[in-house]
Every structure is written in C-alpha cells, then in structure tokens.
Design a protein around this motif. Structure first.
Motif, PDB file in Angstrom:
ATOM      1  N   ASP A   1       7.022   5.006  41.086  1.00 20.51           N
ATOM      2  CA  ASP A   1       5.905   5.878  40.743  1.00 20.51           C
ATOM      3  C   ASP A   1       6.315   7.301  40.379  1.00 20.51           C
ATOM      4  O   ASP A   1       5.452   8.108  40.014  1.00 20.51           O
ATOM      5  N   SER A   2       7.601   7.621  40.470  1.00 21.78           N
ATOM      6  CA  SER A   2       8.026   8.993  40.195  1.00 21.78           C
ATOM      7  C   SER A   2       9.517   9.034  39.896  1.00 21.78           C
ATOM      8  O   SER A   2      10.287   8.269  40.501  1.00 21.78           O
ATOM      9  N   PRO A   3       9.950   9.912  38.989  1.00 21.08           N
ATOM     10  CA  PRO A   3      11.387  10.069  38.749  1.00 21.08           C
ATOM     11  C   PRO A   3      12.149  10.466  40.012  1.00 21.08           C
ATOM     12  O   PRO A   3      13.345  10.181  40.131  1.00 21.08           O
ATOM     13  N   LYS A   4      11.470  11.096  40.965  1.00 23.18           N
ATOM     14  CA  LYS A   4      12.135  11.599  42.165  1.00 23.18           C
ATOM     15  C   LYS A   4      12.668  10.488  43.067  1.00 23.18           C
ATOM     16  O   LYS A   4      13.556  10.737  43.880  1.00 23.18           O
ATOM     17  N   VAL A   5      12.131   9.271  42.945  1.00 21.76           N
ATOM     18  CA  VAL A   5      12.562   8.190  43.832  1.00 21.76           C
ATOM     19  C   VAL A   5      13.507   7.213  43.144  1.00 21.76           C
ATOM     20  O   VAL A   5      13.946   6.237  43.757  1.00 21.76           O
ATOM     21  N   VAL A   6      13.858   7.480  41.886  1.00 17.89           N
ATOM     22  CA  VAL A   6      14.623   6.501  41.114  1.00 17.89           C
ATOM     23  C   VAL A   6      16.056   6.360  41.615  1.00 17.89           C
ATOM     24  O   VAL A   6      16.542   5.249  41.860  1.00 17.89           O
ATOM     25  N   ASP A   7      16.772   7.463  41.770  1.00 17.16           N
ATOM     26  CA  ASP A   7      18.186   7.382  42.153  1.00 17.16           C
ATOM     27  C   ASP A   7      18.373   6.668  43.484  1.00 17.16           C
ATOM     28  O   ASP A   7      19.109   5.678  43.582  1.00 17.16           O
ATOM     29  N   ALA A   8      17.731   7.175  44.527  1.00 15.66           N
ATOM     30  CA  ALA A   8      17.857   6.549  45.845  1.00 15.66           C
ATOM     31  C   ALA A   8      17.194   5.182  45.860  1.00 15.66           C
ATOM     32  O   ALA A   8      17.674   4.251  46.513  1.00 15.66           O
ATOM     33  N   GLY A   9      16.094   5.031  45.111  1.00 23.31           N
ATOM     34  CA  GLY A   9      15.372   3.774  45.102  1.00 23.31           C
ATOM     35  C   GLY A   9      16.200   2.627  44.547  1.00 23.31           C
ATOM     36  O   GLY A   9      16.201   1.523  45.098  1.00 23.31           O
ATOM     37  N   ILE A  10      16.912   2.867  43.468  1.00 24.31           N
ATOM     38  CA  ILE A  10      17.747   1.816  42.900  1.00 24.31           C
ATOM     39  C   ILE A  10      18.887   1.467  43.854  1.00 24.31           C
ATOM     40  O   ILE A  10      19.261   0.294  43.999  1.00 24.31           O
TER      41      ILE A  10
ATOM     42  N   LEU B   1       3.751  -6.085  46.560  1.00 21.51           N
ATOM     43  CA  LEU B   1       4.158  -4.699  46.770  1.00 21.51           C
ATOM     44  C   LEU B   1       3.115  -3.727  46.247  1.00 21.51           C
ATOM     45  O   LEU B   1       2.575  -3.905  45.152  1.00 21.51           O
ATOM     46  N   PHE B   2       2.859  -2.693  47.043  1.00 20.64           N
ATOM     47  CA  PHE B   2       2.006  -1.597  46.618  1.00 20.64           C
ATOM     48  C   PHE B   2       2.860  -0.487  45.986  1.00 20.64           C
ATOM     49  O   PHE B   2       4.086  -0.585  45.918  1.00 20.64           O
ATOM     50  N   GLN B   3       2.179   0.546  45.535  1.00 20.96           N
ATOM     51  CA  GLN B   3       2.858   1.691  44.913  1.00 20.96           C
ATOM     52  C   GLN B   3       3.942   2.245  45.827  1.00 20.96           C
ATOM     53  O   GLN B   3       3.764   2.373  47.036  1.00 20.96           O
ATOM     54  N   ARG B   4       5.087   2.530  45.250  1.00 21.95           N
ATOM     55  CA  ARG B   4       6.251   3.132  45.880  1.00 21.95           C
ATOM     56  C   ARG B   4       6.965   2.203  46.871  1.00 21.95           C
ATOM     57  O   ARG B   4       7.918   2.603  47.524  1.00 21.95           O
ATOM     58  N   GLU B   5       6.518   0.975  46.996  1.00 23.76           N
ATOM     59  CA  GLU B   5       7.196   0.021  47.863  1.00 23.76           C
ATOM     60  C   GLU B   5       8.251  -0.760  47.083  1.00 23.76           C
ATOM     61  O   GLU B   5       8.207  -0.840  45.858  1.00 23.76           O
TER      62      GLU B   5
ATOM     63  N   LYS C   1      12.753   8.473  48.461  1.00 21.72           N
ATOM     64  CA  LYS C   1      13.057   7.071  48.720  1.00 21.72           C
ATOM     65  C   LYS C   1      11.844   6.181  48.438  1.00 21.72           C
ATOM     66  O   LYS C   1      10.702   6.640  48.410  1.00 21.72           O
ATOM     67  N   LEU C   2      12.142   4.907  48.229  1.00 21.59           N
ATOM     68  CA  LEU C   2      11.094   3.898  48.199  1.00 21.59           C
ATOM     69  C   LEU C   2      10.749   3.488  49.625  1.00 21.59           C
ATOM     70  O   LEU C   2      11.563   3.636  50.538  1.00 21.59           O
ATOM     71  N   ILE C   3       9.543   2.950  49.803  1.00 20.91           N
ATOM     72  CA  ILE C   3       9.086   2.537  51.127  1.00 20.91           C
ATOM     73  C   ILE C   3       9.495   1.093  51.371  1.00 20.91           C
ATOM     74  O   ILE C   3       9.187   0.198  50.584  1.00 20.91           O
TER      75      ILE C   3
END
Length: 347
Positions: free
Chosen positions: A113-122, A70-74, A254-256
């Motif tokens: 890579d950012s707090p902005k993607v944590v909620d949806a990412g999890i 996985l790369f960044q944000r994936e 979101k995460l990719i």
C-alpha cells in the motif's frame, strides 16, 4: 535482478545522468511497454474474475479449498502442501505482489500500500521463499494500481495545481527494489497502471481489477474479488491493526505478519489503540458518505460498494470496545486454526 522471458532486463542504474527516481520511472515505463508483458496483461484481462465466497449454499459452500486471505498491508507465505489459494482484493491504488519459488512452490503474497514498506516488505516475503542460495528462480506477478492522477489545487488557484498519484510511485518502487536485489525475479504478470485502467463516460478512471488469487500448487494467477464471508478470519480486528500499525514504531516500514506458514494458523499479534483513535472513530462516524470517501480513501471515486460500510463497522467496533485489552486480554495474540472444511475457528 529482473528477467523477462528468461532474459535479464536492462538496468538503468548504470547511467549516471539519471537520478534514482528517474531510473525507477524509466525502468517501470520500459517494462510496461515490453511486448511479452503487454501480451501477458492482455491475457490476464481476458480471464474470468474469480468471485470467492464462503457462504453456505444449501449444505455446501459456494467455494471449496483452503484459502489464505490478506487485507491491506498484510502478507503471507503459503506452502502448497497446506494451502490451495492465497488472495487479496479491495486494492485501488495498492498492488498485489506475488513471489513464487519455481522449484518448491512456496508462494508469498502481499498487499502493498505504500513505497515505504516495499524494501523491508520484499525481504519479509522472501524469508521463507528462498532456497539456501541466491540462485532461486522466482516468478513474480503484480496486479493492481491504476492511472489515478488527481489534481490537487493550491490556495492560490489553479495556476499552481499539480498532479498527484499514489499508484505510480508505488509501482516504481516495486520495480526499482526488485531490479537492485541479487535474486532472479522473472516477471510474468504486470497488470498495473495503464494495463489495469478503465474509464467511464465522464473520463473518470477506475481499476479493471481490485484483487488477485494465486493457486499455490501451480502458480497460476487469476483476477479475483471476495465477499465478506471470505475475508476472514478476524476481519474487523485485522482492519483495525492496519490503521494502528501506522502509529506503531514496531511496524514502521514493514508489512503486517498475520499467518504462520508452518502451522497453517492465523496468529493476530496484539495491538493497542488509544482513546484518541476512538474519538477519531466517533467523529468520522458522524460524516456523510461522500465525506467519508474523501477523507478515508486515496481514490474516492474508485472504491467498491462496501467501502463505506466496512469503515463504519470498524468505527463501531472501536466505539464498542474503546479499551484494546478487551480484544487482546493479557496482551495475548488471537489464534485461528483451520477446520476440516477449510473454515477458520478461534482457538
């Protein structure tokens, strides 16, 4: 809800005197001091770093197994019946987050890579990890981030200088989100921030580890680094997608998603870039190495030796293919399936 050693971790949200950010800070700092997690971090740091390479060595590869990188944000969720290992690296201020279902072994790994993607990412990570109920026992590992406090000087001079950190807010958000969700998250490894920081003779701080590798069948986690041959498939296009995603509303917060869990294939969904991005790539390509580090990195002094070269290869690709339709004809995804020896081939 967070658990440590099978015991619920105290939730500071019950204290009305603390703001939301203060609660997150307090929870993170308390977790960092927990004896069990301090011990697990020390044990993790004593592990030998796994160096992953797919290069041919005679007639055999130097690394065997079925990998998902996985790369960044994936992020990717892997089935232990199909995948042996999932891993990521190149993290300085980023954090590798692993969530694994103890019962089924389904394992999700993300490069946050950012707090902005944590909620949806999890939520994305849990979509294929949870059982049909919320009683699933989940093991959690976090590796990455470091004490990256940098001094930002104002135009008026040093008297208005203030510290700015990228790692700490991200780690706070991760802990805050896990704590407020209803699932049971058992923190096993917390090798982040001060537990993942080393200093040179001049007092500059660096992460001890930039990556991690999780074994899908056992849930064991190791520090890891990958070479270019193992950062696959479709390295350059996936790196470009990370940059493009910041300006694409479809990926906001979101995460990719690049890997199909059920078919064990990589599906690189189409993305488009504008001539503006190509012009930016051309301008960045002219900069000296030191300026590239200052412009393109959140932690210029902590980047790996191939950071600048990787950036230049991305810009070269954009200059060579300024029209995104050459990369994604008819706006179709780029598909990769696994070969019998564990490599990837375009299909």
């Amino acid at each position: 809800m967070i658990y440590v050693g099978g015991v619920p971790f105290p939730d500071d949200s019950s204290s009305s005197s603390l703001s939301s950010s203060s609660q997150g800070n307090s929870q993170l700092l308390n977790l960092m001091k927990h004896p069990l997690l301090v011990s697990s971090s020390d044990s993790f740091k004593n592990l030998k770093e796994q160096k992953v390479s797919f290069e041919e060595c005679g007639s055999e590869r130097t690394t065997k197994g079925r990998y998902v990188y996985l790369f960044q944000r994936e992020y990717a969720t892997v089935d232990p019946a199909l995948v042996d290992f999932a891993g990521t690296d190149e993290a300085t201020t980023c954090v590798g987050l692993v969530i694994r279902n103890r019962k089924s072994g389904m394992t999700s790994l993300a490069h946050m890579d950012s707090p902005k993607v944590v909620d949806a990412g999890i939520s994305q990570m849990l979509s294929l990890v949870l059982d049909d109920n919320f009683e699933t026992e989940l093991d959690v590992h976090m590796v990455g981030g470091f004490e990256d406090i940098a001094i930002k000087h104002s135009n008026d001079g040093d008297q208005h200088a203030k510290p700015e950190s990228y790692s700490f807010p991200l780690c706070c958000k991760l802990v805050e989100t896990l704590q407020k969700r209803r699932e049971s998250f058992h923190i096993q490894t917390l090798c982040i921030l001060e537990h993942n920081t080393k200093c040179d003779a001049q007092g500059n701080t660096y992460p001890i580890f930039n990556g991690c590798l999780v074994e899908a069948s056992t849930g064991s986690i190791f520090p890891a680094s990958f070479d270019r041959s193992s950062r696959c498939p479709d390295e350059i296009v996936r790196r470009i997608r990370v940059s493009v995603s910041y300006e694409d509303s479809n990926w906001e917060g979101k995460l990719i998603d690049t890997y199909d869990t059920k078919t064990d294939r990589f599906v690189i969904a189409p993305c488009s870039w504008t001539i503006r991005l190509v012009h930016i790539a051309w301008n960045l390509r002219q900069l000296p190495d030191e300026e590239i580090l200052r412009t393109c990195s959140t932690s210029p002094s902590a980047e790996g030796p191939d950071f600048i070269n990787n950036e230049r290869r991305v810009w070269d690709y954009l200059l060579r293919y300024p029209e995104w339709t050459k990369t994604f004809p008819r706006r179709q995804p780029r598909l990769f399936e696994r070969t019998t020896n564990g490599d990837w081939k375009r299909c």
